[in-house]
Scaffold this motif. Structure first.
Motif, short mmCIF file in Angstrom:
data_model
loop_
_atom_site.label_atom_id
_atom_site.label_comp_id
_atom_site.label_asym_id
_atom_site.label_seq_id
_atom_site.Cartn_x
_atom_site.Cartn_y
_atom_site.Cartn_z
N MET A 199 0.83 -1.21 0.00
CA MET A 199 0.00 0.00 0.00
C MET A 199 0.87 1.25 0.00
SD MET A 199 -3.02 0.96 2.63
CE MET A 199 -4.09 2.36 2.34
N TRP A 200 1.97 1.25 0.75
CA TRP A 200 2.87 2.38 0.79
C TRP A 200 4.10 2.06 -0.07
CZ3 TRP A 200 -0.13 5.76 2.76
CH2 TRP A 200 -1.03 5.40 3.79
N ASN A 201 4.39 2.88 -1.04
CA ASN A 201 5.52 2.61 -1.92
C ASN A 201 6.34 3.88 -2.14
OD1 ASN A 201 4.25 4.15 -4.06
ND2 ASN A 201 2.88 2.40 -4.33
N GLN A 202 7.32 3.77 -3.01
CA GLN A 202 8.24 4.88 -3.23
C GLN A 202 7.92 5.66 -4.51
OE1 GLN A 202 10.55 5.63 -0.87
NE2 GLN A 202 9.48 4.01 0.25
N ALA A 203 6.69 5.57 -4.99
CA ALA A 203 6.31 6.28 -6.21
C ALA A 203 6.44 7.79 -6.01
CB ALA A 203 4.89 5.91 -6.61
N THR A 204 6.76 8.49 -7.09
CA THR A 204 6.90 9.95 -7.03
C THR A 204 6.02 10.59 -8.09
OG1 THR A 204 8.78 9.92 -8.55
CG2 THR A 204 9.27 9.82 -6.18
N LYS A 205 5.71 11.85 -7.86
CA LYS A 205 4.96 12.62 -8.86
C LYS A 205 5.70 13.93 -9.12
CE LYS A 205 1.86 14.54 -5.31
NZ LYS A 205 0.47 14.63 -4.84
N THR A 206 5.72 14.31 -10.38
CA THR A 206 6.42 15.52 -10.79
C THR A 206 5.50 16.37 -11.64
OG1 THR A 206 8.55 14.36 -10.84
CG2 THR A 206 8.41 16.43 -12.05
N VAL A 207 5.44 17.63 -11.36
CA VAL A 207 4.77 18.59 -12.25
C VAL A 207 5.86 19.28 -13.04
CG1 VAL A 207 3.39 20.69 -12.40
CG2 VAL A 207 2.80 18.94 -10.72
N ASN A 208 5.83 19.11 -14.37
CA ASN A 208 6.86 19.78 -15.18
C ASN A 208 6.36 21.15 -15.64
OD1 ASN A 208 5.21 19.40 -17.48
ND2 ASN A 208 6.23 17.51 -18.06
N LYS A 209 7.22 21.90 -16.30
CA LYS A 209 6.89 23.27 -16.67
C LYS A 209 5.88 23.35 -17.81
CE LYS A 209 10.53 24.12 -20.09
NZ LYS A 209 11.62 25.03 -20.50
N ASP A 210 5.61 22.22 -18.49
CA ASP A 210 4.70 22.20 -19.63
C ASP A 210 3.27 21.82 -19.26
OD1 ASP A 210 6.73 22.92 -21.43
OD2 ASP A 210 7.40 20.84 -21.57
N GLY A 211 2.93 21.87 -17.97
CA GLY A 211 1.56 21.60 -17.57
C GLY A 211 1.20 20.14 -17.52
N GLN A 212 2.14 19.29 -17.17
CA GLN A 212 1.89 17.85 -17.09
C GLN A 212 2.24 17.31 -15.71
OE1 GLN A 212 4.45 16.61 -20.34
NE2 GLN A 212 2.68 16.17 -21.63
N LEU A 213 1.41 16.37 -15.26
CA LEU A 213 1.72 15.59 -14.07
C LEU A 213 2.35 14.29 -14.55
CD1 LEU A 213 1.50 14.78 -11.06
CD2 LEU A 213 -0.81 13.95 -11.56
N VAL A 214 3.56 14.01 -14.09
CA VAL A 214 4.29 12.81 -14.52
C VAL A 214 4.52 11.93 -13.29
CG1 VAL A 214 6.36 11.92 -15.65
CG2 VAL A 214 5.41 14.13 -16.36
N LEU A 215 4.00 10.70 -13.34
CA LEU A 215 4.19 9.74 -12.25
C LEU A 215 5.33 8.79 -12.59
CD1 LEU A 215 0.45 8.87 -11.52
CD2 LEU A 215 1.85 10.66 -10.48
N SER A 216 6.05 8.34 -11.58
CA SER A 216 7.16 7.43 -11.81
C SER A 216 6.69 6.04 -12.20
CB SER A 216 8.05 7.35 -10.56
OG SER A 216 7.30 6.88 -9.45
N GLN A 217 5.42 5.74 -11.97
CA GLN A 217 4.83 4.47 -12.39
C GLN A 217 3.36 4.70 -12.66
OE1 GLN A 217 5.97 2.48 -8.68
NE2 GLN A 217 3.80 2.18 -8.22
N PRO A 218 2.75 3.92 -13.56
CA PRO A 218 1.33 4.13 -13.91
C PRO A 218 0.43 4.06 -12.68
CG PRO A 218 2.36 2.62 -15.46
CD PRO A 218 3.34 2.81 -14.34
#
Length: 216
Positions: free
Chosen positions: A148-167
């Motif tokens: 349930m708890w993992n090391q996934a990350t989320k990034t907001v880049n400058k082009d208006g996108q949310l990018v997750l380290s895994q789906p």
């Protein structure tokens, strides 16, 4: 196209006008009926700012700040980012399908989402909603390979996108907040400042043309 931010001048008295603009071709027949064609699905915007005064002294140099920013952009040539007062925060919600790891950020215009193309970057640990939107899915995942708890990350880049380290898993929701900007340019190649008192100037109109997209 630069990512320079239009200067914020705190402590000044100002007035802002925002004008959404569409592009519609209207042809009128001899009997008065109209045929209309829309050339824009989303609006462009005109911003008009007027400052009661701009100071020019050792402590506060609003005039020099604004004038040098205009000169560096070469008037209307170069675009920049504008953080509109009280119109710069997004709050987006997404639901995973099991394969997507990149999501387009948006702002709500009433109930209609509008894509945003310029955002402040951020990086942090992902935090999917504990309560899953798929009712039939158990809260506690019995698959030990996916704790349930993992090391996934989320990034907001400058082009208006949310990018997750895994789906994001199917049915799992995620929320993200942050700051967006309008991509703007100066409307004209000239700017007028009026000197009305010692060390005090005013700019009757600072006019910008912008959009929520990556280009203007």
């Amino acid at each position: 196209m630069s990512d320079e931010l239009f200067p914020e001048l705190p402590g000044l008295e100002w007035e802002l006008t925002k004008t959404p603009i569409f592009n519609t071709k209207i042809m009128t027949s001899v009997n008065g009926r109209e045929l209309r064609a829309s050339y824009q699905a989303v609006p462009k915007y005109e911003f008009t700012m007027s400052y009661a005064f701009l100071r020019e002294n050792k402590g506060r140099k609003e005039l020099q700040t604004l004038e040098s920013f205009f000169a560096d952009r070469r008037g209307a040539f170069d675009s920049f980012l504008f953080k509109a007062p009280e119109d710069n925060a997004f709050n987006c919600n997404f639901v995973g399908d099991g394969s997507a790891s990149v999501f387009q950020l948006y702002k709500l215009n009433g109930s209609k989402p509008m894509q945003i193309g310029n955002t402040a970057t951020s990086y942090q640990a992902a935090d999917p909603n504990m309560w899953n939107q798929v009712v039939s899915k158990p809260m506690w995942d019995t698959n030990v390979e996916k704790p349930m708890w993992n090391q996934a990350t989320k990034t907001v880049n400058k082009d208006g996108q949310l990018v997750l380290s895994q789906p994001l898993e199917a049915g799992v929701g995620i929320s993200i907040t942050g700051t967006y900007f309008y991509r703007c340019r100066f409307k004209d190649d000239e700017q007028q400042y009026t000197h009305f008192m010692t060390k005090l100037w005013k700019a009757s109109k600072v006019e910008l043309v912008g959009s929520l997209g990556k280009k203007i």
